[in-house]
Design a protein around this motif. Structure first.
Motif, PDB file in Angstrom:
ATOM      1  N   GLY A   4       0.576  -1.245  -0.193  1.00 46.92           N
ATOM      2  CA  GLY A   4       0.188   0.045  -0.588  1.00 46.92           C
ATOM      3  C   GLY A   4       1.240   1.273  -0.044  1.00 46.92           C
ATOM      4  O   GLY A   4       0.396   2.245  -0.628  1.00 46.92           O
ATOM      5  N   LEU A   5       1.535   1.480   0.984  1.00 48.18           N
ATOM      6  CA  LEU A   5       2.629   2.422   0.883  1.00 48.18           C
ATOM      7  C   LEU A   5       3.463   2.650  -0.628  1.00 48.18           C
ATOM      8  O   LEU A   5       3.043   3.762  -1.631  1.00 48.18           O
ATOM      9  CB  LEU A   5       3.716   1.703   2.048  1.00 48.18           C
ATOM     10  N   ALA A   6       3.975   1.526  -0.876  1.00 50.44           N
ATOM     11  CA  ALA A   6       4.905   1.297  -3.067  1.00 50.44           C
ATOM     12  C   ALA A   6       3.341   1.897  -3.623  1.00 50.44           C
ATOM     13  O   ALA A   6       3.828   3.172  -4.351  1.00 50.44           O
ATOM     14  CB  ALA A   6       5.171  -0.073  -2.709  1.00 50.44           C
ATOM     15  N   LEU A   7       2.602   1.262  -3.510  1.00 54.33           N
ATOM     16  CA  LEU A   7       1.094   1.909  -4.417  1.00 54.33           C
ATOM     17  C   LEU A   7       1.193   3.644  -3.647  1.00 54.33           C
ATOM     18  O   LEU A   7       1.083   4.815  -5.190  1.00 54.33           O
ATOM     19  CB  LEU A   7      -0.053   1.521  -4.060  1.00 54.33           C
ATOM     20  N   ALA A   8       0.567   4.022  -3.062  1.00 60.09           N
ATOM     21  CA  ALA A   8       0.151   4.455  -2.302  1.00 60.09           C
ATOM     22  C   ALA A   8       2.017   6.118  -3.453  1.00 60.09           C
ATOM     23  O   ALA A   8       1.423   7.467  -3.194  1.00 60.09           O
ATOM     24  CB  ALA A   8       0.459   5.683  -1.009  1.00 60.09           C
ATOM     25  N   VAL A   9       3.162   5.886  -2.699  1.00 56.73           N
ATOM     26  CA  VAL A   9       4.007   6.818  -3.113  1.00 56.73           C
ATOM     27  C   VAL A   9       4.655   6.690  -4.646  1.00 56.73           C
ATOM     28  O   VAL A   9       4.483   7.379  -5.502  1.00 56.73           O
ATOM     29  CB  VAL A   9       5.829   5.992  -2.522  1.00 56.73           C
ATOM     30  N   GLY A  10       4.659   5.494  -5.783  1.00 59.58           N
ATOM     31  CA  GLY A  10       4.810   6.022  -7.213  1.00 59.58           C
ATOM     32  C   GLY A  10       4.052   4.909  -8.246  1.00 59.58           C
ATOM     33  O   GLY A  10       4.340   4.322  -8.410  1.00 59.58           O
ATOM     34  N   GLY A  11       2.885   4.860  -7.041  1.00 58.15           N
ATOM     35  CA  GLY A  11       1.586   3.795  -7.949  1.00 58.15           C
ATOM     36  C   GLY A  11       2.005   2.082  -8.389  1.00 58.15           C
ATOM     37  O   GLY A  11       2.781   1.513  -7.950  1.00 58.15           O
ATOM     38  N   PHE A  12       1.770   1.839  -9.499  1.00 55.67           N
ATOM     39  CA  PHE A  12       1.421   0.786 -10.174  1.00 55.67           C
ATOM     40  C   PHE A  12       2.972   0.371 -10.618  1.00 55.67           C
ATOM     41  O   PHE A  12       3.518  -1.160  -9.889  1.00 55.67           O
ATOM     42  CB  PHE A  12       0.528   0.284 -10.691  1.00 55.67           C
ATOM     43  N   THR A  13       3.724   1.078 -10.720  1.00 53.97           N
ATOM     44  CA  THR A  13       5.188   0.343 -11.647  1.00 53.97           C
ATOM     45  C   THR A  13       6.084   0.244 -10.389  1.00 53.97           C
ATOM     46  O   THR A  13       6.893  -0.766  -9.482  1.00 53.97           O
ATOM     47  CB  THR A  13       5.562   1.464 -11.825  1.00 53.97           C
ATOM     48  N   ALA A  14       5.679   0.936  -8.983  1.00 49.02           N
ATOM     49  CA  ALA A  14       6.096   1.052  -7.769  1.00 49.02           C
ATOM     50  C   ALA A  14       6.071  -0.288  -7.041  1.00 49.02           C
ATOM     51  O   ALA A  14       6.677  -1.062  -6.320  1.00 49.02           O
ATOM     52  CB  ALA A  14       7.093   2.471  -7.171  1.00 49.02           C
ATOM     53  N   LEU A  15       4.370  -0.770  -6.849  1.00 44.33           N
ATOM     54  CA  LEU A  15       3.758  -1.334  -6.601  1.00 44.33           C
ATOM     55  C   LEU A  15       4.555  -3.173  -6.753  1.00 44.33           C
ATOM     56  O   LEU A  15       4.836  -3.928  -6.443  1.00 44.33           O
ATOM     57  CB  LEU A  15       2.118  -1.337  -6.291  1.00 44.33           C
TER      58      LEU A  15
END
Length: 69
Positions: free
Chosen positions: A29-40
């Protein structure tokens, strides 16, 4: 495993599994909030690779090797 320890061991395994779900969801969830689907995707791939490490490392016994006769 001794039968009297079965319930305790099952509880510890369940707690560890639930903790893993919680940490994975929080990090994802943190990765999605910070960097979007690529970071997720990158984060979940890194977590997956990290989870495989204990399974690919060689297992060494804790004690000394028994003597063969």
């Amino acid at each position: 495993m001794a039968p009297e320890l079965r319930l305790g061991v099952t509880g510890v395994r369940t707690a560890a599994l639930q903790f893993g779900y919680f940490v994975g969801a929080a990090v994802g969830g943190l990765a999605l909030a910070v960097g979007g689907f690529t970071a997720l995707g990158i984060t979940l791939a890194a977590l997956f690779v990290g989870a495989t490490i204990p399974h690919v490392l060689p297992h060494f016994p804790a004690g000394p090797a028994p003597l063969l006769r």
